[in-house]
Design a protein around this motif. Structure first.
Motif, short mmCIF file in Angstrom:
data_model
loop_
_atom_site.label_atom_id
_atom_site.label_comp_id
_atom_site.label_asym_id
_atom_site.label_seq_id
_atom_site.Cartn_x
_atom_site.Cartn_y
_atom_site.Cartn_z
N GLY A 193 0.78 -1.24 0.00
CA GLY A 193 0.00 0.00 0.00
C GLY A 193 0.81 1.28 0.00
O GLY A 193 0.25 2.38 0.07
N ALA A 194 2.14 1.18 -0.08
CA ALA A 194 2.99 2.37 -0.15
C ALA A 194 3.15 2.80 -1.61
O ALA A 194 2.72 2.10 -2.53
CB ALA A 194 4.34 2.08 0.47
N ASN A 195 3.78 3.96 -1.81
CA ASN A 195 4.09 4.44 -3.16
C ASN A 195 5.61 4.39 -3.34
O ASN A 195 6.32 5.30 -2.92
CB ASN A 195 3.60 5.89 -3.34
CG ASN A 195 2.10 6.01 -3.25
OD1 ASN A 195 1.38 5.14 -3.72
ND2 ASN A 195 1.61 7.08 -2.64
N PRO A 196 6.12 3.31 -3.95
CA PRO A 196 7.57 3.18 -4.09
C PRO A 196 8.14 4.12 -5.16
O PRO A 196 7.54 4.30 -6.22
CB PRO A 196 7.75 1.72 -4.49
CG PRO A 196 6.47 1.34 -5.15
CD PRO A 196 5.39 2.16 -4.49
N VAL A 197 9.30 4.71 -4.84
CA VAL A 197 9.97 5.62 -5.77
C VAL A 197 11.40 5.11 -5.98
O VAL A 197 12.23 5.21 -5.07
CB VAL A 197 10.02 7.06 -5.20
CG1 VAL A 197 10.70 8.01 -6.19
CG2 VAL A 197 8.62 7.56 -4.83
N PRO A 198 11.71 4.54 -7.15
CA PRO A 198 13.08 4.06 -7.37
C PRO A 198 14.05 5.23 -7.44
O PRO A 198 13.75 6.26 -8.05
CB PRO A 198 13.00 3.31 -8.71
CG PRO A 198 11.68 3.62 -9.30
CD PRO A 198 10.83 4.30 -8.29
N MET A 199 15.21 5.06 -6.81
CA MET A 199 16.16 6.17 -6.71
C MET A 199 17.52 5.61 -6.34
O MET A 199 17.61 4.66 -5.58
CB MET A 199 15.66 7.12 -5.61
CG MET A 199 16.39 8.42 -5.46
SD MET A 199 15.65 9.38 -4.08
CE MET A 199 14.03 9.79 -4.74
N THR A 200 18.60 6.19 -6.87
CA THR A 200 19.93 5.75 -6.49
C THR A 200 20.21 6.21 -5.06
O THR A 200 19.66 7.22 -4.59
CB THR A 200 21.03 6.30 -7.42
OG1 THR A 200 21.06 7.72 -7.32
CG2 THR A 200 20.79 5.88 -8.86
N PHE A 201 21.10 5.50 -4.38
CA PHE A 201 21.35 5.78 -2.97
C PHE A 201 21.85 7.21 -2.74
O PHE A 201 21.48 7.87 -1.77
CB PHE A 201 22.36 4.77 -2.40
CG PHE A 201 22.62 4.95 -0.94
CD1 PHE A 201 21.71 4.53 0.01
CD2 PHE A 201 23.79 5.58 -0.51
CE1 PHE A 201 21.94 4.72 1.37
CE2 PHE A 201 24.04 5.77 0.85
CZ PHE A 201 23.11 5.34 1.78
N GLY A 202 22.69 7.69 -3.65
CA GLY A 202 23.27 9.02 -3.50
C GLY A 202 22.26 10.15 -3.49
O GLY A 202 22.54 11.26 -3.02
N GLU A 203 21.07 9.89 -4.02
CA GLU A 203 20.02 10.92 -4.10
C GLU A 203 19.09 10.92 -2.87
O GLU A 203 18.29 11.84 -2.71
CB GLU A 203 19.14 10.69 -5.33
CG GLU A 203 19.87 10.72 -6.66
CD GLU A 203 18.94 10.32 -7.81
OE1 GLU A 203 18.42 11.22 -8.48
OE2 GLU A 203 18.74 9.10 -8.00
N VAL A 204 19.19 9.89 -2.03
CA VAL A 204 18.16 9.67 -1.00
C VAL A 204 18.12 10.77 0.05
O VAL A 204 17.05 11.30 0.37
CB VAL A 204 18.33 8.28 -0.34
CG1 VAL A 204 17.29 8.09 0.77
CG2 VAL A 204 18.19 7.18 -1.38
N TYR A 205 19.28 11.15 0.58
CA TYR A 205 19.29 12.15 1.66
C TYR A 205 18.60 13.45 1.21
O TYR A 205 17.75 13.99 1.92
CB TYR A 205 20.72 12.44 2.11
CG TYR A 205 20.80 13.36 3.32
CD1 TYR A 205 20.96 12.85 4.60
CD2 TYR A 205 20.70 14.75 3.18
CE1 TYR A 205 21.02 13.69 5.72
CE2 TYR A 205 20.75 15.60 4.28
CZ TYR A 205 20.91 15.05 5.55
OH TYR A 205 20.96 15.89 6.64
N GLY A 206 18.97 13.93 0.03
CA GLY A 206 18.39 15.17 -0.49
C GLY A 206 16.88 15.07 -0.68
O GLY A 206 16.14 16.02 -0.40
N ALA A 207 16.43 13.90 -1.16
CA ALA A 207 14.99 13.71 -1.39
C ALA A 207 14.23 13.66 -0.07
O ALA A 207 13.11 14.17 0.04
CB ALA A 207 14.76 12.43 -2.19
N LEU A 208 14.83 13.07 0.97
CA LEU A 208 14.21 13.05 2.29
C LEU A 208 14.18 14.46 2.89
O LEU A 208 13.18 14.88 3.47
CB LEU A 208 14.98 12.12 3.23
CG LEU A 208 14.92 10.62 2.92
CD1 LEU A 208 15.93 9.86 3.77
CD2 LEU A 208 13.52 10.06 3.13
N GLU A 209 15.28 15.17 2.71
CA GLU A 209 15.39 16.52 3.27
C GLU A 209 14.37 17.48 2.64
O GLU A 209 13.76 18.30 3.33
CB GLU A 209 16.81 17.05 3.05
CG GLU A 209 17.10 18.36 3.75
CD GLU A 209 18.55 18.77 3.60
OE1 GLU A 209 19.10 19.37 4.54
OE2 GLU A 209 19.16 18.49 2.54
N SER A 210 14.17 17.34 1.33
CA SER A 210 13.24 18.22 0.61
C SER A 210 11.79 17.76 0.70
O SER A 210 10.90 18.41 0.15
CB SER A 210 13.64 18.32 -0.85
OG SER A 210 13.46 17.06 -1.51
#
Length: 342
Positions: A193-210
């Motif tokens: 029931g989640a919405n998965p978003v494929p992403m490389t590991f290096g991008e994760v921190y910025g995406a969480l922060e924003s």
């Protein structure tokens, strides 16, 4: 003492053996060339995998008499996992390590390591990784320009997010969660029931922060070393998937090596794997304790884990067909043997 022909023969044989032993280091030295090799990966240098990589580098230098140097490039400084994989296959990078799920794009059989709730503990995962199934899959990577040198330990994946604790299946509803770009991860989180978003590991921190995404899943050692606690409030110990990290070498580099050099690399990889796993096990317990001081951490009850397992069973059934019956039979037989031995 009287000298006999047999004593003379023995003396000559002994002298010849001594001469061979004396020459052996020189002969071996000729088989080992001066080499500067590169090992790049996405995780931090102080993560257990980074420490394992440093151990590997030290062992290669030691075993080669300083002739073979392995330089470490952590934190995705040479590119993310897809770029590193492409570079190793092409021969412009010598070593990398990444999650088994990322190799499923080349060989679907690797998906078996990412089945939800497959392993009860790290020992089961190690046994399958080091046994016939892991060996067979690593050997098969040669057709993709890779040499598999063992499967290192990333650990069991857990959930973090900025919205709420995940204590039940229902708590995942609607969460935007970063996932590894592998089909089984996408299907699993969609099913939950989640919405998965494929992403490389290096991008994760910025995406969480924003706030572009709400959460992500990773072993606690990664969560700590990547400083996700700075941008995530909740950590839920779901332990939903075990992640192994194959150590991959460029076949082009391997093919250009002597038998002696290959033995040095193989021995160093095996010893570093054992050390990396040891560090990973210690680090997991330490990381949970440390994260409890900066995040809201919750366990998931056995009853809720059973509900999660039941919910994702259709995903396991689907990908079991893609992995193939022979591999599934081997994995299930190995797990049954391990559990019966307890």
């Amino acid at each position: 003492m009287k000298t006999t022909p047999s004593l003379i023969r023995r003396a000559l044989v002994g002298a010849a053996a001594a001469l061979l032993l004396a020459q052996a280091p020189a002969a071996l030295a000729q088989d080992v060339k001066e080499r500067n090799l590169k090992f790049a990966f996405s995780l931090a240098k102080d993560h257990p995998l980074g420490q394992g990589a440093q151990k590997f580098s030290d062992l290669v230098a030691q075993k080669s008499g300083g002739k073979i140097k392995v330089s470490i490039y952590a934190n995705a400084v040479l590119g993310g996992d897809p770029q590193n994989l492409s570079a190793v296959r092409g021969g412009t990078l010598d070593f990398t390590s990444m999650a088994t799920g990322l190799l499923a794009g080349m060989d679907k059989q690797f998906m078996v390591f990412d089945f939800p709730f497959l392993f009860n503990n790290a020992q089961e995962a190690y046994a399958v990784s080091d046994g016939p199934v892991g060996t067979q899959l690593l050997d098969g990577l040669s057709r993709f320009g890779l040499v598999g040198l063992g499967i290192w330990d990333l650990g069991f994946r857990n959930m973090t997010n900025s919205k709420r604790p995940i204590a039940r299946v229902e708590d995942l509803q609607g969460l935007k969660v970063r996932v590894i770009a592998a089909p089984i991860y996408l299907d699993m989180f969609n099913t939950l029931g989640a919405n998965p978003v494929p992403m490389t590991f290096g991008e994760v921190y910025g995406a969480l922060e924003s706030k572009a995404i709400d959460g992500q899943d990773n072993p606690v050692g990664v969560i700590e070393s990547a400083k996700f606690a700075e941008v995530q409030k909740y950590l839920s110990l779901t332990r939903h998937i075990y992640t192994g990290m194959p150590l991959l070498m460029s076949k082009k580099t391997w093919d250009g090596m002597s038998a002696t050099e290959r033995r040095i690399i193989t021995e160093a990889a095996n010893e570093a794997k054992a050390e990396e796993r040891r560090i990973s096990q210690i680090k997991e317990a330490e990381a949970i304790d440390a994260l409890k001081k900066v995040m809201q951490v919750n366990e998931v009850s056995a009853a809720e884990v059973a509900r999660l397992r039941q919910k994702v069973q259709p995903v396991v059934d689907k990908f079991s067909k893609e992995v193939g019956e022979p591999v599934m039979q081997q994995v299930n037989a190995e797990l049954a043997r391990l559990r019966a031995a307890k």
